[in-house]
Design an enzyme around this catalytic site. Sequence first.
Site, PDB file in Angstrom:
ATOM      1  N   HIS A 193      -3.582  -5.247   0.136  1.00  0.00           N
ATOM      2  CA  HIS A 193      -3.101  -5.719   1.443  1.00  0.00           C
ATOM      3  C   HIS A 193      -3.148  -7.242   1.486  1.00  0.00           C
ATOM      4  O   HIS A 193      -4.088  -7.835   2.037  1.00  0.00           O
ATOM      5  CB  HIS A 193      -3.963  -5.136   2.561  1.00  0.00           C
ATOM      6  CG  HIS A 193      -3.743  -3.685   2.813  1.00  0.00           C
ATOM      7  ND1 HIS A 193      -2.825  -3.216   3.726  1.00  0.00           N
ATOM      8  CD2 HIS A 193      -4.302  -2.584   2.258  1.00  0.00           C
ATOM      9  CE1 HIS A 193      -2.836  -1.891   3.737  1.00  0.00           C
ATOM     10  NE2 HIS A 193      -3.730  -1.481   2.846  1.00  0.00           N
ATOM     11  N   CYS A 205       0.831  -1.195   0.000  1.00  0.00           N
ATOM     12  CA  CYS A 205       0.000   0.000   0.000  1.00  0.00           C
ATOM     13  C   CYS A 205       0.876   1.259   0.000  1.00  0.00           C
ATOM     14  O   CYS A 205       1.447   1.622  -1.010  1.00  0.00           O
ATOM     15  CB  CYS A 205      -0.976  -0.037   1.169  1.00  0.00           C
ATOM     16  SG  CYS A 205      -2.318   1.170   1.040  1.00  0.00           S
ATOM     17  N   GLU A 247      -1.663  -9.262   3.295  1.00  0.00           N
ATOM     18  CA  GLU A 247      -1.585  -9.823   4.654  1.00  0.00           C
ATOM     19  C   GLU A 247      -2.940 -10.283   5.170  1.00  0.00           C
ATOM     20  O   GLU A 247      -3.019 -11.164   6.040  1.00  0.00           O
ATOM     21  CB  GLU A 247      -0.960  -8.813   5.620  1.00  0.00           C
ATOM     22  CG  GLU A 247      -1.802  -7.571   5.922  1.00  0.00           C
ATOM     23  CD  GLU A 247      -1.577  -6.408   4.988  1.00  0.00           C
ATOM     24  OE1 GLU A 247      -1.859  -5.261   5.388  1.00  0.00           O
ATOM     25  OE2 GLU A 247      -1.123  -6.643   3.852  1.00  0.00           O
TER      26      GLU A 247
END
Length: 555
Positions: free
Chosen positions: A525, A387, A527
Site C-alpha cells: 500500500h 493490493c 499510499e
Amino acid sequence: MTSPHSHTPLLFVTGGVVSSLGKGIAAASLAAILEARGLKVTMMKLDPYLNVDPGTMSPFQHGEVYVTDDGAETDLDLGHYERFVNTRLSGRNSITTGKIYEAVIRKERRGDYLGGTVQVIPHVTDQIKHCIDAATAGFDVGIVEIGGTVGDIESLPFLEAIRQLRIERGADRAMFMHLTLVPYIAAAGELKTKPTQHSVKELRSIGIQPDVLMCRSEKPLPDGERRKIALFTNVPEKAVISAIDLDNIYKIPRWLHAQGLDQLVVDQLRLHDKAHPADLSAWDAVVEASEHPEDEVTIAVVGKYVDHKDAYKSVAEALKHGGLRQRTRVNLRWIEAGDIEREGAAALLAGVDGVLVPGGFGDRGFEGKVLTSQHARATGLPYFGICYGMQAAVVDIARHKAGLAGANSTENDRNTPHPVIGLITEWRTQTGQVERRSEDSDLGGTMRLGLQEQRIRPGTLAYRLYGKEVVAERHRHRYEFNNRYRTQLEAAGLVISAKSMDDQLVEMIELAQSEHPWFLACQAHPEFLSTPRSGHPLFIGFIRAARERRAAQQT
C-alpha cells in the site's frame, strides 16, 4: 521519583457539540506549524471504542484502516498526522479503550495488582497515562487527540486521565485545546455561540478548563462573538481561534499560524528555547501548486466502498499529491466495482485518463475489478493496481492472456482450477503441494502487515520510477501471488518487477511498455507513505502517464 518536568509537554485535543468537526486535521495542522518552528513533534489518538484496533471493523462504519511501519492497524487520523508531520508513527500512537482494558485485565490475571480490587480509577486511568508517556517520550511536544465528543460515556476514562495529568504536571506541561462548533443560522443571519458555551460547560463539569478554543464555523468569527465566547468560557480572547471551512486542507497551517495558535502553545508549554520562527514555505509551495495547476487529469477509482470515500482516504490524498509534484489537478471519478460488472467497463471508464483499483476484501465487486484490468490492458489506459487491484490484474492476465480458464483467488472461489492468488499457507513453494486452509482460520492469522523491503528488477517500469533496487512499503493483506504460476504467467507476458528480499513473494507486476504504456500493480500500500510535500514515486509516475494519455487523446 520522576520530576513532572522530565515528561514531554503535552497538548490534548478534545471535541464538542458534534463529531466530524476535524479534530484530526486541526491537530495535525498545529503539529505542522510547531514542526516548522524546529520542534520535534509526535501525535497520538485515543479512541473510545472497545475494539482492540480497527482491523476487523467495516470500512462503511470506520473508514480506512491506516497501517504503520510496525504493522499496527490504526485509525485513519494517523494518516492525517503522518501527512502533516515528518515523524513516523507506530502502534503506540493509536490507543483504544479495548487496548487499555486488555492490558489491565492481563495485569490482573498475572496478579500485578496484588489481589486488590481493579477499578477505572486508578488502574484504567494509570494505564492510559502510561500509554501516553510511552508514545510521547523523547519529543519536544506531544499532541494527543481524544476521539468522540465531550459527554460521550465511552470517552470519560480518557478525559479523567488527562485531567489527572494536568494536575500532576501543571499548566506548563499539559494544556487543553477544545474544538467546537459555532453554527451559522441562515434564517437569523448570524453565528450562534450557545453550542460552544454548553460544550465548554460540559467539559468543565468533569474538571477540564480549556486553554484554547478552536471554533469551527462557515465564516470567520467577528470580534463581538469572539469576545462573547471568551467571556462565557473563561478562555482568553486571544486563545479563541477561528477555524473556518477552507477549500484546501493544506491552507490550514498558515491560517492557524496567522492567528497565533502556535505561539500560544510555545508560550504556555515554555518551548521558547527550542522554537524558532515558523518556516511554512513548504506548505505555501503545496498550496501554490494546488491553487495554480498547469494541467489536469481525471482518474477513475474502481472500488468496493466508494459510497464511503473515507475508506480510500490515503489513496485519494496520494493521487492528489502525485499531481501536486507536477502542478496537475487530479479529478477523481469514484466508480463502484459492482457497476462495472452490470454496465461494462467501456461505458463507465469513458473519458478518464487513468484508472486505479485499490485494496479490499471479499468477492463482492471483484469481477468488476478484473474487467477493469482487462479494459485497461486492451485500450492502453494507464492502470495502477494496489493490493486487491494487483490480484485482480493477475487473475485477468491468467484468464485472458495465459488461457487459464476459471483462474481466481481462493478468497473468492475455494474450488478454482487455477488458484493464481491464495493464502501463503495454501501451498508450499518448496514442494508445490497445496495445503488448504482451515475453515475456522483467524481473520488476522495470516495477515502480512507493516513495512517490508522488496527488491526491484532493473530495467522495469518500477525501477525507473523508484530509481533504486531496494525499497520498503507497508503491507496489509492475507492473499499472495501463487508461486506455482510464476513461469506460466511470465510466459504470457506478465513482468514480475519486484519480489520480497527472500525471493519467495511477488511484490509488483507490470506489462512491458512495448505492450502497454503504463500498467503496474503492487501488493503493498504505497499510499501510506505519500505526503503532500514529497509525493510518492508510483503515484507521481501514474499521474504523469495519465497526463501523457490525455495529451495524446487531445491531439
